[in-house]
Structures are given as structure tokens and as C-alpha cells.
Design a protein around this motif. Structure first.
Motif, PDB file in Angstrom:
ATOM      1  N   MET A  42       0.840  -1.211   0.000  1.00  0.00           N
ATOM      2  CA  MET A  42       0.000   0.000   0.000  1.00  0.00           C
ATOM      3  C   MET A  42       0.873   1.258   0.000  1.00  0.00           C
ATOM      4  O   MET A  42       0.628   2.193  -0.777  1.00  0.00           O
ATOM      5  N   HIS A  43       1.893   1.273   0.838  1.00  0.00           N
ATOM      6  CA  HIS A  43       2.788   2.439   0.882  1.00  0.00           C
ATOM      7  C   HIS A  43       3.490   2.640  -0.458  1.00  0.00           C
ATOM      8  O   HIS A  43       3.573   3.753  -0.969  1.00  0.00           O
ATOM      9  N   ASP A  44       3.995   1.556  -1.024  1.00  0.00           N
ATOM     10  CA  ASP A  44       4.750   1.652  -2.277  1.00  0.00           C
ATOM     11  C   ASP A  44       3.886   2.221  -3.401  1.00  0.00           C
ATOM     12  O   ASP A  44       4.373   2.975  -4.250  1.00  0.00           O
ATOM     13  N   ALA A  45       2.586   1.868  -3.388  1.00  0.00           N
ATOM     14  CA  ALA A  45       1.683   2.297  -4.460  1.00  0.00           C
ATOM     15  C   ALA A  45       0.969   3.606  -4.129  1.00  0.00           C
ATOM     16  O   ALA A  45       0.117   4.050  -4.894  1.00  0.00           O
ATOM     17  N   ASP A  46       1.304   4.216  -2.977  1.00  0.00           N
ATOM     18  CA  ASP A  46       0.631   5.445  -2.539  1.00  0.00           C
ATOM     19  C   ASP A  46      -0.878   5.258  -2.402  1.00  0.00           C
ATOM     20  O   ASP A  46      -1.656   6.179  -2.673  1.00  0.00           O
ATOM     21  N   GLY A  47      -1.312   4.084  -1.970  1.00  0.00           N
ATOM     22  CA  GLY A  47      -2.737   3.856  -1.770  1.00  0.00           C
ATOM     23  C   GLY A  47      -3.210   4.437  -0.450  1.00  0.00           C
ATOM     24  O   GLY A  47      -2.437   4.574   0.500  1.00  0.00           O
ATOM     25  N   ALA A  48      -4.506   4.769  -0.400  1.00  0.00           N
ATOM     26  CA  ALA A  48      -5.133   5.163   0.870  1.00  0.00           C
ATOM     27  C   ALA A  48      -5.655   3.930   1.587  1.00  0.00           C
ATOM     28  O   ALA A  48      -5.983   3.982   2.773  1.00  0.00           O
ATOM     29  N   GLY A  49      -5.709   2.833   0.858  1.00  0.00           N
ATOM     30  CA  GLY A  49      -6.149   1.571   1.429  1.00  0.00           C
ATOM     31  C   GLY A  49      -5.809   0.459   0.462  1.00  0.00           C
ATOM     32  O   GLY A  49      -5.561   0.712  -0.721  1.00  0.00           O
ATOM     33  N   LEU A  50      -5.760  -0.753   0.985  1.00  0.00           N
ATOM     34  CA  LEU A  50      -5.495  -1.908   0.128  1.00  0.00           C
ATOM     35  C   LEU A  50      -6.105  -3.134   0.806  1.00  0.00           C
ATOM     36  O   LEU A  50      -5.858  -3.378   1.989  1.00  0.00           O
ATOM     37  N   ASN A  98     -18.861  10.619  -3.248  1.00  0.00           N
ATOM     38  CA  ASN A  98     -17.410  10.522  -3.081  1.00  0.00           C
ATOM     39  C   ASN A  98     -16.783  10.313  -4.449  1.00  0.00           C
ATOM     40  O   ASN A  98     -17.326   9.606  -5.286  1.00  0.00           O
ATOM     41  N   ASN A  99     -15.639  10.927  -4.681  1.00  0.00           N
ATOM     42  CA  ASN A  99     -14.908  10.689  -5.923  1.00  0.00           C
ATOM     43  C   ASN A  99     -13.772   9.723  -5.612  1.00  0.00           C
ATOM     44  O   ASN A  99     -12.915  10.019  -4.793  1.00  0.00           O
ATOM     45  N   GLU A 100     -13.795   8.566  -6.243  1.00  0.00           N
ATOM     46  CA  GLU A 100     -12.886   7.490  -5.860  1.00  0.00           C
ATOM     47  C   GLU A 100     -12.022   7.018  -7.022  1.00  0.00           C
ATOM     48  O   GLU A 100     -12.409   7.103  -8.184  1.00  0.00           O
ATOM     49  N   GLY A 101     -10.866   6.508  -6.648  1.00  0.00           N
ATOM     50  CA  GLY A 101     -10.008   5.764  -7.556  1.00  0.00           C
ATOM     51  C   GLY A 101      -9.642   4.472  -6.855  1.00  0.00           C
ATOM     52  O   GLY A 101     -10.035   4.249  -5.711  1.00  0.00           O
ATOM     53  N   CYS A 102      -8.882   3.619  -7.531  1.00  0.00           N
ATOM     54  CA  CYS A 102      -8.551   2.316  -6.949  1.00  0.00           C
ATOM     55  C   CYS A 102      -7.267   1.814  -7.579  1.00  0.00           C
ATOM     56  O   CYS A 102      -7.073   1.939  -8.795  1.00  0.00           O
ATOM     57  N   LEU A 103      -6.398   1.226  -6.758  1.00  0.00           N
ATOM     58  CA  LEU A 103      -5.131   0.710  -7.281  1.00  0.00           C
ATOM     59  C   LEU A 103      -5.347  -0.450  -8.253  1.00  0.00           C
ATOM     60  O   LEU A 103      -4.451  -0.779  -9.022  1.00  0.00           O
ATOM     61  N   SER A 104      -6.539  -1.039  -8.239  1.00  0.00           N
ATOM     62  CA  SER A 104      -6.832  -2.132  -9.172  1.00  0.00           C
ATOM     63  C   SER A 104      -7.507  -1.652 -10.451  1.00  0.00           C
ATOM     64  O   SER A 104      -7.829  -2.466 -11.314  1.00  0.00           O
ATOM     65  N   VAL A 105      -7.741  -0.340 -10.550  1.00  0.00           N
ATOM     66  CA  VAL A 105      -8.402   0.223 -11.733  1.00  0.00           C
ATOM     67  C   VAL A 105      -7.516   1.346 -12.260  1.00  0.00           C
ATOM     68  O   VAL A 105      -7.593   2.476 -11.773  1.00  0.00           O
ATOM     69  N   PRO A 106      -6.659   1.053 -13.229  1.00  0.00           N
ATOM     70  CA  PRO A 106      -5.682   2.050 -13.641  1.00  0.00           C
ATOM     71  C   PRO A 106      -6.312   3.292 -14.270  1.00  0.00           C
ATOM     72  O   PRO A 106      -7.213   3.182 -15.109  1.00  0.00           O
ATOM     73  N   ASN A 107      -5.857   4.437 -13.800  1.00  0.00           N
ATOM     74  CA  ASN A 107      -6.178   5.721 -14.421  1.00  0.00           C
ATOM     75  C   ASN A 107      -7.662   5.978 -14.623  1.00  0.00           C
ATOM     76  O   ASN A 107      -8.085   6.448 -15.680  1.00  0.00           O
ATOM     77  N   LEU A 108      -8.461   5.675 -13.605  1.00  0.00           N
ATOM     78  CA  LEU A 108      -9.886   5.988 -13.690  1.00  0.00           C
ATOM     79  C   LEU A 108     -10.383   6.435 -12.320  1.00  0.00           C
ATOM     80  O   LEU A 108      -9.999   5.862 -11.299  1.00  0.00           O
ATOM     81  N   ARG A 109     -11.209   7.465 -12.328  1.00  0.00           N
ATOM     82  CA  ARG A 109     -11.902   7.890 -11.121  1.00  0.00           C
ATOM     83  C   ARG A 109     -13.375   8.025 -11.432  1.00  0.00           C
ATOM     84  O   ARG A 109     -13.753   8.143 -12.606  1.00  0.00           O
ATOM     85  N   GLY A 110     -14.197   7.997 -10.398  1.00  0.00           N
ATOM     86  CA  GLY A 110     -15.632   8.138 -10.620  1.00  0.00           C
ATOM     87  C   GLY A 110     -16.333   8.471  -9.328  1.00  0.00           C
ATOM     88  O   GLY A 110     -15.781   8.335  -8.237  1.00  0.00           O
ATOM     89  N   VAL A 111     -17.576   8.936  -9.464  1.00  0.00           N
ATOM     90  CA  VAL A 111     -18.360   9.374  -8.303  1.00  0.00           C
ATOM     91  C   VAL A 111     -19.218   8.207  -7.814  1.00  0.00           C
ATOM     92  O   VAL A 111     -19.943   7.577  -8.591  1.00  0.00           O
ATOM     93  N   VAL A 112     -19.103   7.930  -6.525  1.00  0.00           N
ATOM     94  CA  VAL A 112     -19.800   6.821  -5.873  1.00  0.00           C
ATOM     95  C   VAL A 112     -20.576   7.376  -4.682  1.00  0.00           C
ATOM     96  O   VAL A 112     -20.036   8.174  -3.909  1.00  0.00           O
ATOM     97  N   LYS A 113     -21.820   6.954  -4.512  1.00  0.00           N
ATOM     98  CA  LYS A 113     -22.582   7.368  -3.327  1.00  0.00           C
ATOM     99  C   LYS A 113     -22.176   6.500  -2.145  1.00  0.00           C
ATOM    100  O   LYS A 113     -22.205   5.265  -2.230  1.00  0.00           O
ATOM    101  N   ARG A 114     -21.802   7.146  -1.048  1.00  0.00           N
ATOM    102  CA  ARG A 114     -21.375   6.435   0.164  1.00  0.00           C
ATOM    103  C   ARG A 114     -22.134   6.972   1.363  1.00  0.00           C
ATOM    104  O   ARG A 114     -22.511   8.153   1.388  1.00  0.00           O
ATOM    105  N   TYR A 115     -22.311   6.113   2.365  1.00  0.00           N
ATOM    106  CA  TYR A 115     -22.918   6.580   3.614  1.00  0.00           C
ATOM    107  C   TYR A 115     -21.991   7.580   4.300  1.00  0.00           C
ATOM    108  O   TYR A 115     -20.761   7.407   4.313  1.00  0.00           O
ATOM    109  N   VAL A 116     -22.597   8.604   4.869  1.00  0.00           N
ATOM    110  CA  VAL A 116     -21.843   9.659   5.552  1.00  0.00           C
ATOM    111  C   VAL A 116     -21.199   9.141   6.845  1.00  0.00           C
ATOM    112  O   VAL A 116     -20.107   9.561   7.206  1.00  0.00           O
TER     113      VAL A 116
END
Ligand code: NI
Length: 190
Positions: A42-50, A98-116
Motif C-alpha cells: 500500500m505504501h509503495d503504491a501510494d494507496g489510501a487503502g489496500l 465521493n470521488n474514488e479511484g482504486c489501485l486495481s483500476v488504472p487511471n480511472l476515477r468516478g463518483v460513488v454514493k457512500r454513507y456519511v
């Protein structure tokens, strides 16, 4: 410790439902070494989570940490947290975009509805109970990571018309998104 390969969207492992981890497994040197690898990756890939499933281990463990993250500079810090067998329960019906990206989805972001706000019940890496309510962007991160444990990827929940590359997000969406989530965090916490 070792940096693991991160599975990319399309690999079937990302669609598996991860299995629970027993206390005995969690206490084993092998599992503790795996958690070290997960954090290092996670650190190496600069992820916020893994999630473990993203490094080809379909077990219910994920790592979360936000600290000066270059991928998500607007995210408030989250100390390094390991969630084992997490269960999330929304504590309100209110949702945010929320605007999200993912280490498993290269070069894509998108808006996702999340609980507050969500309650998280889990073990930490030593099997100690975690029971807390998290809010805002932190709650979004927790929901994103625990989705992985059920074979879900943010693109499943996103509005496809919001999809953007990271460059186009920076150019056209980031300013408005950061303004909105800064207001949210001021109201509900991180
Ligand atoms: Ni992800």
C-alpha cells in the motif's frame, strides 16, 4: 517484507468473496508477515487503502492509511489501521458523493454514493476488537475497502457518466469536489 503484485480489474480474484480469518490464523507468523507485506505494498503504491484480495489473497483483511497522500492530497489523515473481518453498518441514511479511484483500476476515477457515517466492527491485526463510528471521507474509504472483500469494485457503484482519468479529474472535477467534501468534513468530521 515484500511488495506484492496488485491485481488489476478483469482478474477474477477481485470478484471473489473473501473468507473470514480465524484467530489462530491471524496470530500465525505467516499471517503477520502477510499483513506487513500488505502495508508495504500500500505504501509503495501510494494507496489510501489496500484489501488483501487486491494482492491475490481472498481473505477478509484490509489496510487503510492516509498520510500526505499524493494520490488524494485533500483527504484528512487516517492513522495506519488494519481491519480483520470487518462489518460495516450505516448509522444514518444520509449519503454523499465521493470521488474514488482504486489501485486495481488504472487511471480511472468516478463518483460513488457512500454513507456519511458508518459503524465499523472488526479486529485489529492482534485480534483486539475495533468498534468505532467513522464519518465523511474516512467513512468513504472504509466502505471502498470493505467492498473489495465482497468482490465489489467502485466502478460497480459509480455513475459511469462521471468517469474521468486522473488528469481530467485534476483539470475539471477536483476543485468542485474538494470544495464539497471540505464542507462535508467540516459538518460531520473526517
Ligand atoms: Ni480499491
Amino acid at each position: 517484507m515484500a511488495i506484492r503484485k496488485i491485481a488489476q480489474i478483469g482478474h477474477p480474484v477481485l470478484r471473489q468473496v473473501a473468507r473470514e480469518v480465524t484467530r489462530e490464523e491471524l496470530a500465525s507468523p505467516k499471517m503477520q508477515a502477510f499483513i506487513d507485506d500488505l502495508v508495504e505494498t500500500m505504501h509503495d503504491a501510494d494507496g489510501a487503502g489496500l484489501a488483501a484480495i487486491q494482492v491475490y489473497e481472498p481473505i477478509r483483511i484490509c489496510a487503510i492509511e492516509v498520510r500526505n497522500n499524493p494520490r488524494y492530497p485533500y483527504k484528512p489523515p487516517i492513522p495506519l489501521t488494519i481491519l480483520v473481518n470487518p462489518k460495516l453498518t450505516p448509522v444514518t441514511d444520509e449519503m454523499f458523493e465521493n470521488n474514488e479511484g482504486c489501485l486495481s483500476v488504472p487511471n480511472l476515477r468516478g463518483v460513488v454514493k457512500r454513507y456519511v457515517s458508518v459503524r465499523v466492527q472488526a479486529w485489529d491485526r492482534h485480534g483486539n476488537p475495533i468498534d468505532e463510528v467513522v464519518h465523511g471521507l474516512k467513512a468513504g474509504t472504509y466502505q471502498h475497502e470493505t467492498d473489495h472483500l465482497d468482490g465489489k469494485i467502485f466502478v460497480d457503484r459509480a455513475d459511469p457518466s462521471t468517469f474521468a482519468t486522473w488528469t481530467e479529474f485534476e483539470r475539471h472535477q477536483k476543485a468542485a469536489f474538494v470544495e464539497k467534501v471540505t464542507q462535508l468534513v467540516a459538518r460531520v468530521g473526517s
